[in-house]
Design an enzyme around this catalytic site. Structure first.
Site, PDB file in Angstrom:
ATOM      1  N   GLU A 222       5.503  21.256 -70.725  1.00 25.59           N
ATOM      2  CA  GLU A 222       4.136  21.078 -70.216  1.00 25.59           C
ATOM      3  C   GLU A 222       3.570  22.339 -69.569  1.00 25.59           C
ATOM      4  O   GLU A 222       2.408  22.685 -69.789  1.00 25.59           O
ATOM      5  CB  GLU A 222       4.089  19.930 -69.201  1.00 25.59           C
ATOM      6  CG  GLU A 222       4.200  18.547 -69.808  1.00 25.59           C
ATOM      7  CD  GLU A 222       5.627  18.110 -70.047  1.00 25.59           C
ATOM      8  OE1 GLU A 222       6.552  18.854 -69.657  1.00 25.59           O
ATOM      9  OE2 GLU A 222       5.836  17.031 -70.628  1.00 25.59           O
TER      10      GLU A 222
ATOM     11  N   HIS B  45       6.635   7.469 -63.096  1.00 26.59           N
ATOM     12  CA  HIS B  45       5.736   7.344 -64.254  1.00 26.59           C
ATOM     13  C   HIS B  45       4.488   6.524 -63.926  1.00 26.59           C
ATOM     14  O   HIS B  45       3.829   6.029 -64.832  1.00 26.59           O
ATOM     15  CB  HIS B  45       6.463   6.694 -65.434  1.00 26.59           C
ATOM     16  CG  HIS B  45       7.441   7.593 -66.117  1.00 26.59           C
ATOM     17  ND1 HIS B  45       8.614   7.989 -65.534  1.00 26.59           N
ATOM     18  CD2 HIS B  45       7.409   8.198 -67.325  1.00 26.59           C
ATOM     19  CE1 HIS B  45       9.279   8.778 -66.352  1.00 26.59           C
ATOM     20  NE2 HIS B  45       8.576   8.929 -67.449  1.00 26.59           N
TER      21      HIS B  45
END
Lengths: 471, 334
Positions: free
Chosen positions: A205, A274
């Site tokens: 990322e 998450h």
């Protein structure tokens, strides 16, 4: 003893799916691991494997049935030595979903599989009901034809339309191309635009956010997909230090036309790492635009606007909303203005302000309040930065009361900003303190009951609305 | 100091000679950077320049050698020790100096400062305050080159200290995977602020840092501008032919502290003195020019011209106004 085969959940947010076809017939012997059926959702097709050995005694839900709720018994397997006829007591059950029916189902399943997850209803999204009604964007002319589609499809169409329009637009991220998107938002883009413009990345990322920024500096228009915004924390340095600040640091020379998009916030039962809502984080940064749509129409119109914008845009989607269907204007080029809130439901008694999935709670609460004669005005910010506080202020001047709602944490959250701006600009109009309903000040728990408690709810909004109304 | 590590060519190349014109160009460009940085140091001491100010003195051969190998249109990206890269890119000394001074005539209207400067016209993409940031950003610039199908090469500089950041390897991986036309140039000046390489790096041969991605690497004497130019020629050619990225470790040395506020007590005066006397990139060229018959007078004229340019830049910067207060609010959004 016979065993019920239940409709499985393919993902944490799946509520129902299509039983596409049976691969075994009644009377067939099955062994554990045999594929007995195929099921489909809007995201994927999956095989159902038998867990128990025996004979497929009865098929309760025929192949081709749509909208089969998770945990509905779909077949009965008779164990060795058991007569098929003995299974006749297992009447096909209607959809299981409501709590009372889940209990009944638990009675059936419990002796066979004591594991709690078999008996319990599928983990439900915090907002399982269909989308509450809300007005379409005011920018859409009256009489415009509408197409019903999911937010997932609306986002995909927005990207595809902009990619057709401008060859400098490309999509980059993990699983965006060959896998068709981790959440199937980029479905079909690789087939139409090819691997040059739909680029699968390694799990990297920080790196691909930086590559996107460099490409944007050099004049391309990247759409950077984060599989979820939780992973954008790896990349936040490039989003903030490189994308957001360079126009300023270069005295206006180098702009960064990039969209960072993906699902943000809690999905369902994926727990602390998450399930984080980054709206407040990114909305603090000058140089960024932050958009968080609540329905398919706004998602399409605003994503198209984001891709065309010459600034870095953080576009916060929501996994639970991906599968929700709503009307999208059937216009050839439907682009919405960035930075404009929308009155989703007019009212006169109290102003409810939210965005993204917070709108689902807010609109449900408004429905509940209406039953008690309280007319809530519900405002969807749509863009969180720049924030259209003027629309909120206008509403508060009318209602004198305000409740702000978000899934994120309370301290220094979006609601805190709304409350500050409202007290500053509409103090004399307020008849009560501004209240907020937010995610609780804890990491997101895994247990279904605790997760439900951690998230905001329509009931909490109703309570807050009544509190500011002194009722 | 020339050493192969990535296996592109087997033989250590002989130092390719420069023509007299090339020697003169290198001399002029490096001297301009040296004089500019000396002046910047003075202005910092006078309080004209504030904040952080990282001088490039000692490292001039790296960027000048690479620039001499580059074509018009090739892009430069670096981190915060960036004044030399901007001058080598052809940016105007007076506007660079004005930016250092925080004046309205600076490249960023005074809003970027020493570490954050850009020029789209000169294909200079920063000027980044985060040490490893140039690696993925430079790879992204190369991504755009490949996407457009032009044959430009992205020349991406960062220090050996930055080479220990994870994002550098994320960029290496993607650059190799997608065959991006990017030359990564590690300017190894041996000290990451106060930390000597052996205290921070398990692998101090930085040319090997791309080996896991099969990126060819070359470790070179970054104090000899001819060697830098030759390595950059080879690297740029490699990239332009579509072979993907290339890694150069240029071994160099900064004479000054990490920034103006660094007394550099982590190394001996003798070490600095030895580098200055035996390896100075500018003195090496001067000696060769003299040996080639160029007169001291001609070299003095070049020096005088550099001093004049720098002096005018300083005068411009000092005389220029600070940005208008309204500039606080501009350039936040495009």
């Amino acid at each position: 003893m016979s065993v019920n085969v239940l409709m499985p959940a393919l993902s944490p947010t799946m509520e129902q799916g299509k039983l596409a076809k049976w691969l075994k017939s009644e009377g067939d012997e099955v062994k554990a691991g045999d594929v007995i059926a195929e099921i489909e959702t809007d995201k994927a097709t999956m095989e159902v494997e038998a867990v128990d050995e025996g004979v497929l005694a009865r098929i309760l839900v025929p192949g081709g049935t749509e909208n089969v709720a998770v945990n509905t018994p779909i077949a009965v397997i008779a164990e060795e030595g058991e007569s098929v006829a003995d299974t006749a007591d297992h009447a096909p059950m209607a959809r299981v979903g409501e709590e009372d029916k889940a209990e009944k189902q638990a009675e059936v399943a419990a002796p066979l599989k004591p594991a709690i997850e078999v008996a319990a209803p599928a983990p439900k999204a915090p907002s399982v009901a269909e989308q509450p009604s809300a007005t379409i964007a005011p920018e859409v002319p009256e009489g415009t034809a509408m197409i019903s589609m999911t937010m997932r499809e609306a986002l995909r169409d927005a990207m595809a339309e902009e990619m057709r329009r401008d060859p400098s637009v490309f999509v980059i991220g993990e699983e965006v191309a060959e896998y068709q998107g981790a959440y199937k938002v980029t479905q079909g883009l690789l087939q139409e635009f090819g691997a040059k413009r739909v680029v699968d990345t390694p799990i990297t990322e920080y790196g691909f956010a930086g590559v996107g920024v460099g490409a944007a500096f050099a004049g391309l228009r990247p759409i950077v997909e984060f599989m979820t915004f939780n992973f954008s924390m790896q990349a936040i340095d490039h989003i903030v230090n490189s994308a957001a600040k360079t126009l300023y640091m270069s005295g206006g020379q180098i702009n960064c036309p990039i969209v960072f998009r993906g699902p943000n916030g809690a999905a369902a039962r994926v727990a602390a790492q998450h399930s984080q809502d980054y709206t407040a984080w990114y909305s603090q940064v000058p140089g960024l635009i932050v958009i968080a749509p609540s329905n398919a129409s706004d998602a399409k119109g605003l994503l198209k606007a984001a891709i065309r914008d010459n600034n870095p845009v953080v576009f916060l989607e929501n996994e639970i909303l991906y599968g929700k269907t709503s009307d999208v204007p059937a216009l050839e080029d439907f682009v919405l203005p960035i930075g404009k809130a929308r009155i989703a439901r007019p009212g006169k008694d109290v102003t409810l302000v939210s965005f993204s999935i917070g709108m689902t709670y807010a609109l449900h609460a408004a429905d509940e309040l209406a039953k008690e004669g309280i007319e809530a005005e519900v405002i969807d910010l749509r863009t969180v930065r720049p924030m259209d506080i003027a629309t909120v202020i206008e509403s508060v001047k009318k209602t004198g009361r305000c409740v702000a709602i978000e899934e994120g944490w309370p301290q220094c959250g979006v609601c805190a900003e709304i409350a500050m701006r409202v007290q500053q600009e509409a103090f004399d109009y307020l008849d009560a303190p501004v209240l907020r309903v937010t995610g609780k000040d804890t990491p997101m728990p895994y247990a279904a009951n605790l997760e439900k408690l951690a998230l905001p709810s329509a009931a909490e909004i109703v309570t807050a609305a009544k509190a500011v109304l002194y009722r | 100091m020339v050493e192969e590590s990535g296996g592109v060519t087997k033989d250590a190349p002989k130092i390719p000679p420069f023509t007299r014109d090339q020697e003169l160009t290198a001399f002029r460009e490096m001297l301009l950077i040296r004089r500019f940085e000396e002046k910047a140091g003075q202005l910092y001491g006078m309080g004209v320049i504030g904040g952080f100010c990282h001088l490039y003195i000692g490292q001039e051969a790296v960027v000048v050698g690479v620039k001499m190998a580059a074509r018009d249109g090739d892009q430069f990206t670096t981190s915060y020790r960036d004044h030399g890269h901007m001058l080598a890119s052809g940016m105007e000394p007076k506007r660079v100096m004005a930016e250092l001074a925080g004046r309205r005539g600076g490249y960023s209207k005074g809003k970027g400062g020493s570490m954050h400067m850009f020029s789209r016209a000169a294909n200079f993409y920063g000027g980044h305050g985060i040490v490893g940031a140039p690696a993925p950003i430079g790879a992204g610039v190369a991504f755009a080159n490949l996407y457009r199908g032009d044959d430009r090469v992205s020349l991406t500089f960062f220090g050996e200290g930055a080479s220990n950041q994870g994002q550098v390897y994320e960029a290496f991986n993607m650059a190799a995977l997608w065959k991006l036309p990017v030359v990564f140039i590690v300017e190894n000046n041996r000290y990451a602020m106060g930390t000597e390489i052996s205290r921070a790096s398990a692998q101090t041969d930085f040319s090997k840092r791309g080996a896991a991605f099969a990126i060819p690497g070359k470790q070179i004497d970054g104090m000899d501008v001819r060697i830098v130019k030759a390595a950059a020629d080879e690297a740029i050619d490699w990239c332009r032919k579509g072979n993907g990225p290339y890694l150069i470790e240029a071994q160099t040395y900064r004479y000054r502290g990490h920034s103006m506020s660094d007394p550099a007590k982590y190394r001996s005066k003798e070490e600095v003195q030895k580098m200055r006397e035996e390896h100075d990139p500018i003195e090496q060229v001067r000696a060769r020019l003299i040996a080639d018959g160029v007169s001291e007078d001609e070299l003095k004229k070049i020096d005088a011209n550099a001093r004049k340019i720098v002096s005018e830049a300083a005068d411009f910067a000092v005389a220029d106004k600070e940005p208008d207060p309204s500039e606080l609010w501009t350039d936040v959004l495009a």
